[in-house]
Motif scaffolding. Sequence first.
Motif, mmCIF file in Angstrom:
data_model
loop_
_atom_site.group_PDB
_atom_site.id
_atom_site.type_symbol
_atom_site.label_atom_id
_atom_site.label_comp_id
_atom_site.label_asym_id
_atom_site.label_seq_id
_atom_site.Cartn_x
_atom_site.Cartn_y
_atom_site.Cartn_z
ATOM 1 N N VAL A 146 5.379 9.068 0.258
ATOM 2 C CA VAL A 146 5.755 7.808 -0.379
ATOM 3 C C VAL A 146 6.178 6.827 0.695
ATOM 4 C CG1 VAL A 146 7.230 6.660 -2.076
ATOM 5 C CG2 VAL A 146 6.566 9.057 -2.423
ATOM 6 N N ASP A 147 5.650 5.596 0.634
ATOM 7 C CA ASP A 147 6.108 4.501 1.488
ATOM 8 C C ASP A 147 6.855 3.500 0.618
ATOM 9 O OD1 ASP A 147 5.290 5.382 3.942
ATOM 10 O OD2 ASP A 147 3.346 4.363 3.889
ATOM 11 N N LEU A 148 8.121 3.270 0.952
ATOM 12 C CA LEU A 148 9.020 2.424 0.167
ATOM 13 C C LEU A 148 9.484 1.254 1.031
ATOM 14 C CD1 LEU A 148 10.923 1.973 -2.330
ATOM 15 C CD2 LEU A 148 12.527 3.538 -1.198
ATOM 16 N N PRO A 149 8.799 0.102 0.983
ATOM 17 C CA PRO A 149 9.217 -1.026 1.827
ATOM 18 C C PRO A 149 10.601 -1.549 1.449
ATOM 19 C CG PRO A 149 6.937 -1.298 1.112
ATOM 20 C CD PRO A 149 7.517 -0.165 0.306
ATOM 21 N N LEU A 150 11.412 -1.795 2.475
ATOM 22 C CA LEU A 150 12.700 -2.457 2.305
ATOM 23 C C LEU A 150 12.562 -3.953 2.547
ATOM 24 C CD1 LEU A 150 14.981 0.072 4.209
ATOM 25 C CD2 LEU A 150 14.396 0.045 1.773
ATOM 26 N N SER A 151 11.507 -4.326 3.290
ATOM 27 C CA SER A 151 11.169 -5.725 3.533
ATOM 28 C C SER A 151 9.689 -5.786 3.872
ATOM 29 C CB SER A 151 12.007 -6.302 4.687
ATOM 30 O OG SER A 151 11.743 -5.586 5.886
ATOM 31 N N GLY A 152 9.083 -6.965 3.689
ATOM 32 C CA GLY A 152 7.689 -7.133 4.047
ATOM 33 C C GLY A 152 6.735 -6.392 3.122
ATOM 34 N N ARG A 153 5.477 -6.255 3.592
ATOM 35 C CA ARG A 153 4.435 -5.671 2.751
ATOM 36 C C ARG A 153 3.532 -4.743 3.565
ATOM 37 N NH1 ARG A 153 1.191 -10.083 -0.452
ATOM 38 N NH2 ARG A 153 0.309 -10.336 1.643
ATOM 39 N N LEU A 154 2.874 -3.864 2.824
ATOM 40 C CA LEU A 154 1.937 -2.918 3.408
ATOM 41 C C LEU A 154 0.719 -2.826 2.500
ATOM 42 C CD1 LEU A 154 1.380 -0.410 5.376
ATOM 43 C CD2 LEU A 154 2.453 0.958 3.582
ATOM 44 N N THR A 155 -0.484 -3.030 3.036
ATOM 45 C CA THR A 155 -1.707 -2.821 2.259
ATOM 46 C C THR A 155 -2.339 -1.516 2.717
ATOM 47 O OG1 THR A 155 -2.968 -4.183 3.820
ATOM 48 C CG2 THR A 155 -2.141 -5.264 1.832
ATOM 49 N N TRP A 156 -2.820 -0.734 1.748
ATOM 50 C CA TRP A 156 -3.309 0.598 2.072
ATOM 51 C C TRP A 156 -4.388 1.033 1.092
ATOM 52 C CZ3 TRP A 156 -2.662 4.644 -1.484
ATOM 53 C CH2 TRP A 156 -1.794 4.381 -2.554
ATOM 54 N N ARG A 157 -5.118 2.054 1.481
ATOM 55 C CA ARG A 157 -6.120 2.669 0.607
ATOM 56 C C ARG A 157 -6.269 4.126 0.992
ATOM 57 N NH1 ARG A 157 -10.883 1.909 3.938
ATOM 58 N NH2 ARG A 157 -10.381 0.365 5.555
ATOM 59 N N GLN A 158 -6.730 4.902 0.026
ATOM 60 C CA GLN A 158 -6.889 6.341 0.258
ATOM 61 C C GLN A 158 -8.140 6.813 -0.457
ATOM 62 O OE1 GLN A 158 -3.850 9.113 -1.269
ATOM 63 N NE2 GLN A 158 -3.881 10.103 0.746
ATOM 64 N N GLY A 159 -8.979 7.582 0.246
ATOM 65 C CA GLY A 159 -10.221 8.038 -0.351
ATOM 66 C C GLY A 159 -11.095 6.866 -0.740
ATOM 67 N N ARG A 160 -11.577 6.888 -1.978
ATOM 68 C CA ARG A 160 -12.447 5.822 -2.474
ATOM 69 C C ARG A 160 -11.704 4.819 -3.346
ATOM 70 N NH1 ARG A 160 -17.858 9.279 -4.303
ATOM 71 N NH2 ARG A 160 -18.307 10.159 -2.237
ATOM 72 N N SER A 161 -10.389 4.882 -3.335
ATOM 73 C CA SER A 161 -9.613 3.986 -4.191
ATOM 74 C C SER A 161 -9.650 2.568 -3.647
ATOM 75 C CB SER A 161 -8.163 4.463 -4.288
ATOM 76 O OG SER A 161 -7.500 4.286 -3.054
ATOM 77 N N ARG A 162 -9.339 1.618 -4.505
ATOM 78 C CA ARG A 162 -9.258 0.220 -4.098
ATOM 79 C C ARG A 162 -8.060 0.012 -3.179
ATOM 80 N NH1 ARG A 162 -5.000 -2.009 -6.796
ATOM 81 N NH2 ARG A 162 -4.328 -1.013 -8.740
ATOM 82 N N GLU A 163 -8.062 -1.120 -2.486
ATOM 83 C CA GLU A 163 -6.919 -1.451 -1.640
ATOM 84 C C GLU A 163 -5.689 -1.720 -2.515
ATOM 85 O OE1 GLU A 163 -6.927 -3.847 2.284
ATOM 86 O OE2 GLU A 163 -6.377 -5.292 0.725
ATOM 87 N N ARG A 164 -4.560 -1.188 -2.102
ATOM 88 C CA ARG A 164 -3.323 -1.334 -2.865
ATOM 89 C C ARG A 164 -2.262 -2.003 -1.987
ATOM 90 N NH1 ARG A 164 -3.392 1.673 -7.573
ATOM 91 N NH2 ARG A 164 -5.085 3.201 -7.742
ATOM 92 N N LEU A 165 -1.235 -2.500 -2.659
ATOM 93 C CA LEU A 165 -0.144 -3.194 -1.986
ATOM 94 C C LEU A 165 1.170 -2.499 -2.280
ATOM 95 C CD1 LEU A 165 0.949 -5.759 -0.451
ATOM 96 C CD2 LEU A 165 1.229 -6.780 -2.735
ATOM 97 N N ALA A 166 1.932 -2.237 -1.230
ATOM 98 C CA ALA A 166 3.306 -1.761 -1.389
ATOM 99 C C ALA A 166 4.233 -2.859 -0.881
ATOM 100 C CB ALA A 166 3.526 -0.470 -0.603
ATOM 101 N N ASP A 167 5.268 -3.156 -1.667
ATOM 102 C CA ASP A 167 6.245 -4.173 -1.279
ATOM 103 C C ASP A 167 7.609 -3.754 -1.784
ATOM 104 O OD1 ASP A 167 6.202 -4.727 -4.018
ATOM 105 O OD2 ASP A 167 4.885 -6.465 -3.792
ATOM 106 N N THR A 168 8.563 -4.659 -1.757
ATOM 107 C CA THR A 168 9.934 -4.290 -2.119
ATOM 108 C C THR A 168 10.091 -3.948 -3.595
ATOM 109 O OG1 THR A 168 10.478 -6.637 -2.408
ATOM 110 C CG2 THR A 168 10.938 -5.647 -0.261
ATOM 111 N N GLY A 169 9.096 -4.255 -4.395
ATOM 112 C CA GLY A 169 9.172 -3.920 -5.817
ATOM 113 C C GLY A 169 8.335 -2.732 -6.222
ATOM 114 N N ARG A 170 7.470 -2.263 -5.313
ATOM 115 C CA ARG A 170 6.581 -1.164 -5.671
ATOM 116 C C ARG A 170 6.286 -0.312 -4.448
ATOM 117 N NH1 ARG A 170 1.261 -4.393 -7.243
ATOM 118 N NH2 ARG A 170 2.214 -5.889 -5.838
ATOM 119 N N ALA A 171 6.504 0.982 -4.604
ATOM 120 C CA ALA A 171 6.240 1.941 -3.536
ATOM 121 C C ALA A 171 4.811 2.447 -3.642
ATOM 122 C CB ALA A 171 7.218 3.114 -3.622
ATOM 123 N N GLY A 172 4.240 2.801 -2.505
ATOM 124 C CA GLY A 172 2.924 3.423 -2.478
ATOM 125 C C GLY A 172 3.063 4.933 -2.412
#
Length: 327
Positions: free
Chosen positions: A77-103
């Motif tokens: 789990v990646d849980l941003p405390l500040s800023g943003r992170l864009t990520w993808r895994q396997g064949r999934s679409r690109e996702r965004l993790a930010d201070t309101g949502r963990a990846g």
Amino acid sequence: MVDGRAAGRVSVRTNDVDQACDIVGEQFYPNRLDLLDPAQRLDAAFSVVRCGGVTVGDVRFGGDVRMRVGELGAYHVDLPLSGRLTWRQGRSRERLADTGRAGIFAPVGDTVLDRWEADCRLIAVKISRPVLEAELHRMTGKPLRGPLRLAAEMDVTGGPGRSWAWLARMLADEAGNDGSLADHPLVGPRLREGLVRGLLVAAGDRHRDGLTGPGPATAAPKSIRRAMAAVQDEPDHPYTVGRLAEIAGVSVRALQQGFRTHAATTPMGYVRDVRLGRAHRDLCAAAPGTVGVSEVAHRWGFVHLGRFAEQYRARYGVNPSATLRAG
């Protein structure tokens, strides 16, 4: 149960991309790390604590980076405390993790963090596959059938996600605090166990009914619960189906039917699963070089090491020797 040994701690700050890459590889996963803007200067900081299959780290890079990891082999789990992170895994679409949502990352599927923004500081939580899947088995009382799938994202602004995020932040904060309650042998293991169990409750959508509803031992008749309790109390006892039927006070046929209905296994299958769980716990908790796989297997009634390894691998997805090395 998550190991209660003293945690291994790392606290490092570096401006060197190669050193940052090595630290991530040592504490989390082998990777390729690239600074996206050559004009930027990396200002990476790591504060990481590892214990019994659970790794919690406070991580930042101070520059826009891309990280390619491959398959993780663990839940993460990646849980941003500040800023943003864009990520993808396997064949999934690109996702965004930010201070309101963990990846939330699965053990399988090539993993790419396309952009870890310069101002993104996050709590990274790695939970070994055997630890999380064994905890699900303990919570539901049922063997895992098929892969464990967690939600890919978790809302941390409210509900169980917010509570889980608070616990992850607290454990990360304690990574640099010698003598904290997180290190206490009576407290630390329960905190880490809460982190593992909390992730299953907060993100285990597919299994939520089994986690929040009454377990099989509650629903089972008293006779079956007596047999289960005996096995839990003395899993190394040389049980037979007949002896378990005597303990339950029912016929062998009724015992077998009761276990099929309320535990989704046979009486001796239940004995084997409990013994495997105890062996897994001991392998996770063992300090390197202090115990061997054969000693643990024999301790819990497994006399045929090849069969033990096969059954262990079928349940936890790795060889017992791999768990012993990772502990």
